[in-house]
Write a protein that holds these residues in place. Structure first.
Motif, short mmCIF file in Angstrom:
data_model
loop_
_atom_site.label_atom_id
_atom_site.label_comp_id
_atom_site.label_asym_id
_atom_site.label_seq_id
_atom_site.Cartn_x
_atom_site.Cartn_y
_atom_site.Cartn_z
N LEU A 1 -20.39 57.69 44.38
CA LEU A 1 -21.52 58.61 44.35
C LEU A 1 -21.45 59.44 43.08
N SER A 2 -22.62 59.74 42.51
CA SER A 2 -22.66 60.61 41.35
C SER A 2 -23.75 61.66 41.55
N PHE A 3 -23.53 62.81 40.96
CA PHE A 3 -24.44 63.94 41.14
C PHE A 3 -24.71 64.63 39.81
N ASN A 4 -25.91 65.21 39.73
CA ASN A 4 -26.31 66.01 38.56
C ASN A 4 -26.15 65.22 37.27
N VAL B 1 -20.04 66.06 50.75
CA VAL B 1 -21.00 65.31 49.94
C VAL B 1 -21.71 64.24 50.75
N PRO C 1 -25.54 66.07 51.67
CA PRO C 1 -25.90 67.23 50.83
C PRO C 1 -26.92 68.12 51.54
N PHE D 1 -22.16 73.14 43.09
CA PHE D 1 -21.81 72.09 44.04
C PHE D 1 -21.45 72.63 45.43
N GLY E 1 -25.11 69.74 45.15
CA GLY E 1 -25.35 68.80 44.06
C GLY E 1 -26.55 67.92 44.33
N ILE E 2 -27.19 67.44 43.26
CA ILE E 2 -28.35 66.57 43.37
C ILE E 2 -27.88 65.13 43.14
N LYS E 3 -28.05 64.30 44.15
CA LYS E 3 -27.60 62.92 44.07
C LYS E 3 -28.41 62.14 43.05
N ASP E 4 -27.72 61.40 42.20
CA ASP E 4 -28.41 60.60 41.17
C ASP E 4 -29.17 59.46 41.81
N ASP F 1 -27.80 55.91 42.81
CA ASP F 1 -26.91 55.76 43.97
C ASP F 1 -27.68 55.57 45.26
#
Length: 235
Positions: A128-131, A165, A168, A215, A228-231, A234
């Protein structure tokens, strides 16, 4: 650029498939036998292998087995064999799909694209990646990166982060989070405040400004939530 390795001793097949994949904007690598194919896998790290079963030195099944010993790279087998047992055996030893000869090059391209998509989906499920990749969590490696630098987290910090996470925006009470830290689900009420200490330490590692966190957000009187805002890649 996506790289596909074609392992086949028939030059015509290699050239025909090359023409189709080049049209897709892919880079094409070649090998005319199994040994050369294994070397290309190690040296070039292709994104996918198209592997003929009938090779002049070692069999495609053996090549597949050796690749699978240390790699999950998708493999599409080309085979002149049509017996059900042969096809099943290819899948059992690690091939992801197969096409029987003679085949349509367009069918091969479609199947290869499908394999690449499925592989990417598996990767995304494990990461998972965020922002915009500011914070990345790799669940397979149990690794957390901030601005692409690996963070050193304690086991409890990692458990807390991966817990919040997952959803969110969901508010977790201290009791909820303490429960995540204890395998048997039991806890003593007096230990709930220990969560604040773990959160404080975690913030120091993942927040640019701990006074204004992006976060781990405090929800006063209730607990904590992940902000955080999930990319999109993902999802």
């Amino acid at each position: 650029m996506t790289k596909v390795l074609i392992v086949d001793d028939e030059k015509v097949i290699r050239e025909v498939l090359e023409a189709y994949f080049v049209k897709e904007g892919w880079k094409v690598l070649f090998a005319s036998n199994g040994v050369e194919g294994l070397k290309k896998v190690g040296d070039q790290s292709p994104d996918l292998i198209i592997l003929d079963l009938m090779l002049p030195d070692i069999s495609g099944e053996e090549v597949c087995r050796l690749v699978r010993m240390d790699s999950n790279i998708p493999i599409l087998m080309l085979t002149a064999k049509s017996a059900e047992d042969d096809l099943i055996n290819g899948l059992v030893i690690g091939a992801d799909d197969y096409v029987t000869k003679p085949f349509s090059p367009r069918e091969v391209v479609v199947r290869v694209k499908a394999l690449i998509r499925r592989t990417q989906q598996r990767v995304n499920e494990n990461k998972l990646s965020f922002n915009n990749d500011k914070l990345i969590i790799d669940f397979v490696k149990k690794e957390v990166k901030l601005n692409h630098a690996i963070l050193t987290l304690t086991p409890n910090e990692y458990k807390l982060l991966t817990a919040i996470v997952s959803y969110p925006g969901k508010v977790y009470s201290r009791a909820d989070l303490l429960d995540k830290l204890q395998e048997n689900g039991s806890y003593f009420e007096g230990y709930e405040r220990n969560i604040d200490t773990h959160i404080k330490n975690l913030r120091k590692k993942i927040e640019t400004d701990t006074r204004h966190p992006n976060f781990i957000i405090t929800v006063f009187g209730m607990g904590y939530k992940f902000g955080g805002i999930k990319d999109e890649s993902d999802t």
